[in-house]
Design an enzyme around this catalytic site. Structure first.
Site, PDB file in Angstrom:
ATOM      1  N   ASP A   1      39.769  43.242  41.874  1.00 30.19           N
ATOM      2  CA  ASP A   1      41.026  43.975  41.659  1.00 30.19           C
ATOM      3  C   ASP A   1      41.882  44.000  42.918  1.00 30.19           C
ATOM      4  O   ASP A   1      43.076  43.725  42.891  1.00 30.19           O
ATOM      5  CB  ASP A   1      40.732  45.440  41.302  1.00 30.19           C
ATOM      6  CG  ASP A   1      40.452  45.635  39.829  1.00 30.19           C
ATOM      7  OD1 ASP A   1      40.087  44.644  39.184  1.00 30.19           O
ATOM      8  OD2 ASP A   1      40.604  46.759  39.349  1.00 30.19           O
TER       9      ASP A   1
ATOM     10  N   ASP B   1      49.328  46.802  38.418  1.00 32.46           N
ATOM     11  CA  ASP B   1      47.943  47.058  38.003  1.00 32.46           C
ATOM     12  C   ASP B   1      47.281  45.680  37.914  1.00 32.46           C
ATOM     13  O   ASP B   1      47.538  44.917  36.981  1.00 32.46           O
ATOM     14  CB  ASP B   1      47.873  47.789  36.659  1.00 32.46           C
ATOM     15  CG  ASP B   1      46.443  48.260  36.369  1.00 32.46           C
ATOM     16  OD1 ASP B   1      45.502  47.725  37.003  1.00 32.46           O
ATOM     17  OD2 ASP B   1      46.272  49.147  35.522  1.00 32.46           O
TER      18      ASP B   1
ATOM     19  N   THR C   1      39.717  47.483  33.074  1.00 36.48           N
ATOM     20  CA  THR C   1      38.617  46.864  33.831  1.00 36.48           C
ATOM     21  C   THR C   1      37.310  46.880  33.055  1.00 36.48           C
ATOM     22  O   THR C   1      36.546  45.915  33.104  1.00 36.48           O
ATOM     23  CB  THR C   1      38.389  47.617  35.165  1.00 36.48           C
ATOM     24  OG1 THR C   1      39.639  48.088  35.626  1.00 36.48           O
ATOM     25  CG2 THR C   1      37.754  46.733  36.203  1.00 36.48           C
TER      26      THR C   1
ATOM     27  N   ASP D   1      50.178  51.686  35.272  1.00 36.29           N
ATOM     28  CA  ASP D   1      49.833  51.324  33.878  1.00 36.29           C
ATOM     29  C   ASP D   1      51.090  51.134  33.038  1.00 36.29           C
ATOM     30  O   ASP D   1      51.122  50.298  32.129  1.00 36.29           O
ATOM     31  CB  ASP D   1      49.037  52.445  33.197  1.00 36.29           C
ATOM     32  CG  ASP D   1      47.638  52.615  33.749  1.00 36.29           C
ATOM     33  OD1 ASP D   1      46.941  51.599  33.893  1.00 36.29           O
ATOM     34  OD2 ASP D   1      47.252  53.766  34.028  1.00 36.29           O
TER      35      ASP D   1
HETATM   36  C1  2IP Z   1      42.754  52.455  32.570  1.00 37.24           C
HETATM   37  C2  2IP Z   1      42.507  51.630  31.341  1.00 37.24           C
HETATM   38  C3  2IP Z   1      41.816  52.499  30.337  1.00 37.24           C
HETATM   39  C4  2IP Z   1      42.722  53.610  29.881  1.00 37.24           C
HETATM   40  C5  2IP Z   1      43.180  54.383  31.084  1.00 37.24           C
HETATM   41  C6  2IP Z   1      43.757  53.503  32.184  1.00 37.24           C
HETATM   42  O1  2IP Z   1      43.152  51.627  33.616  1.00 37.24           O
HETATM   43  O2  2IP Z   1      43.687  51.108  30.813  1.00 37.24           O
HETATM   44  O3  2IP Z   1      41.397  51.691  29.305  1.00 37.24           O
HETATM   45  O4  2IP Z   1      42.018  54.432  29.002  1.00 37.24           O
HETATM   46  O5  2IP Z   1      44.149  55.293  30.679  1.00 37.24           O
HETATM   47  O6  2IP Z   1      44.103  54.271  33.298  1.00 37.24           O
HETATM   48  P1  2IP Z   1      41.956  54.175  27.410  1.00 37.24           P
HETATM   49  O7  2IP Z   1      41.318  52.836  27.205  1.00 37.24           O
HETATM   50  O8  2IP Z   1      41.156  55.304  26.882  1.00 37.24           O
HETATM   51  O9  2IP Z   1      43.371  54.176  26.968  1.00 37.24           O
HETATM   52  P2  2IP Z   1      42.100  50.770  34.548  1.00 37.24           P
HETATM   53  O10 2IP Z   1      41.232  49.957  33.678  1.00 37.24           O
HETATM   54  O11 2IP Z   1      43.085  49.967  35.366  1.00 37.24           O
HETATM   55  O12 2IP Z   1      41.371  51.803  35.355  1.00 37.24           O
HETATM   56 CA    CA Z   2      45.189  50.688  34.549  1.00 36.03          CA
HETATM   57 CA    CA Z   3      43.319  48.475  37.095  1.00 40.06          CA
END
Ligand code: 2IP
Ligand code: CA
Ligand code: CA
Length: 377
Positions: A54, A153, A158, A298
């Site tokens: 990342d 991002d 991930t 995001d």
């Molecule tokens: C995360 C990822 C998660 C999401 C969360 C993000 O970002 O997109 O999937 O949760 O909100 O912050 P959910 O899948 O429940 O929507 P990252 O993978 O970059 O940490």
């Molecule tokens: Ca994210």
């Molecule tokens: Ca990320």
């Protein structure tokens, strides 16, 4: 100045290639999927490799954009910090060096003996990306990099990226989970107003080439600045019965309020970026999130694209408050230049109070109407 949009797409392509590389090349894949707690010869590094992938992607994007657009230096932000523990237990800032050899050496200071992995990564980091995209080349944003800042991002979703599932059947075109929900998100916003202007969503794992079995990606971009609205996609038609996509973490109250609006059928998917992409592609009409679990990085890129297509991303709590107080005018949209007061670390950039991503105003209205009845929202 047409170059900035192309540069954003170019860096997203390099990022996507790095993401694919880590899954394709054995020395990298072994590190990527290693169990965090496994009794490994190189345990400390294995704990960090997911983050290293990342961080490296984020640093490549920062480096390449900053080099081409010096006005952007100091204004390119991302999810990750680039500070790492080196093999001696000191700290090292992961960055792109002037030469491939220097980058290999720097990566080795984090990776220890993993020479092959360091070389594969450095090769990809220093490789130039050539875009053969005529439509993109003709898109003129009409905005100066001096007025913009960037949120990255490097890999959204991930967990799905690491899990790597390829066999999750889509429901109405929406993948409930899996590798395809891992995305690269690069968004540029207006430094003064905080509004998103240029967005690139790159899908590194869009489909496998039927012959080579290699992953092929695709990307989407937009310009939403002044009166200019350009997008690589056309606005999709609304569904007669709205489709709403939610995080699986969404609670019973929100599910209960939105269910009847959607004919009793809600959709679920992983990845905040992927859920917004579902709205952009017209697979869903809205993405609702009732909590502050997403961040500026995001939402910025998908939000820019939604704006170019006539939609947006509103701050849920603010929109419901405005509604209750009977305030006229459009509900407040998310902005990207204002850290949350009293918060520290990543929380400063949380989209507090939740969000609604939408394309057609009638769906936003219907969703807010339904959520207005939920106690506590
Ligand atoms: C995360 C990822 C998660 C999401 C969360 C993000 O970002 O997109 O999937 O949760 O909100 O912050 P959910 O899948 O429940 O929507 P990252 O993978 O970059 O940490
Ligand atoms: Ca994210
Ligand atoms: Ca990320």
């Amino acid at each position: 100045m047409g170059g900035l949009l192309q540069a954003l797409v170019g860096v997203s392509e390099k990022a996507a290639e790095l993401a694919r590389l880590c899954r394709r090349e054995e020395p990298l894949f072994q590190l990527l999927v290693a169990e965090k707690t496994g009794p490994d010869r190189n345990r400390r590094f294995l704990q960090d490799f997911k983050t290293l992938a990342d961080v490296l992607i984020q640093e490549v994007i920062k480096h390449d954009l900053g080099k081409e657009f010096p006005e952007l230096q100091g204004h390119i932000h991302g999810e990750e910090s680039n500070e790492f523990r080196d093999v001696q237990g000191g700290t090292v800032a992961v960055r792109v060096c002037a030469t491939r050899e220097d980058t290999v050496a720097l990566l080795l200071s984090v990776l220890g003996p993993e020479q092959a992995a360091a070389e594969l990564l450095a090769d990809a980091v220093h490789r130039d990306v050539v875009l053969g995209d005529v439509t993109l080349a003709g898109a003129e944003p009409g905005v100066s990099p001096r007025d913009l800042a960037v949120w990255i991002d490097p890999i959204d979703s991930t967990n799905e990226y690491i899990g790597g599932r390829e066999d999750v059947p889509p429901v109405d075109g929406i993948a409930p989970a899996g590798l395809c929900s891992a995305l690269v998100l690069v968004g540029a916003f207006d430094r003064l107003s905080g509004r998103p202007v240029l967005g690139v969503i790159n899908e590194p794992f869009f489909r496998r080439d039927p012959e080579t079995r290699r992953w092929q990606g695709r990307y989407h971009w937009d310009v939403a600045h002044g009166d200019t609205r350009l997008c690589s996609l056309s606005p999709p038609d609304p569904h007669p019965v709205p489709r709403v996509v939610l995080s699986r973490a969404e609670g019973a109250a929100v599910r209960g309020a939105l269910g009847p609006l959607c004919g009793g059928r809600l959709h679920f998917a992983a990845g905040a970026g992927y859920k917004m992409l579902c709205v952009i592609l017209g697979l869903a009409d809205a993405y609702v999130l009732s909590e502050g679990t997403t961040f500026a990085w995001d939402a910025c890129a998908p939000h820019a694209i939604l704006r170019a297509l006539g939609g947006g991303v509103v701050a849920l709590e603010g929109a419901l408050r405005a509604r209750r107080e009977g305030r006229a005018g459009d509900p407040p949209e998310l902005v990207y230049n204002r850290p949350a007061e009293g918060a520290g670390g990543a929380e400063r950039w949380a989209n507090r109070g939740g969000l609604v991503a939408y394309l057609h105003p009638q769906h936003l209205e219907a969703v807010l109407g339904a959520l207005a009845t939920v106690p506590g929202l």
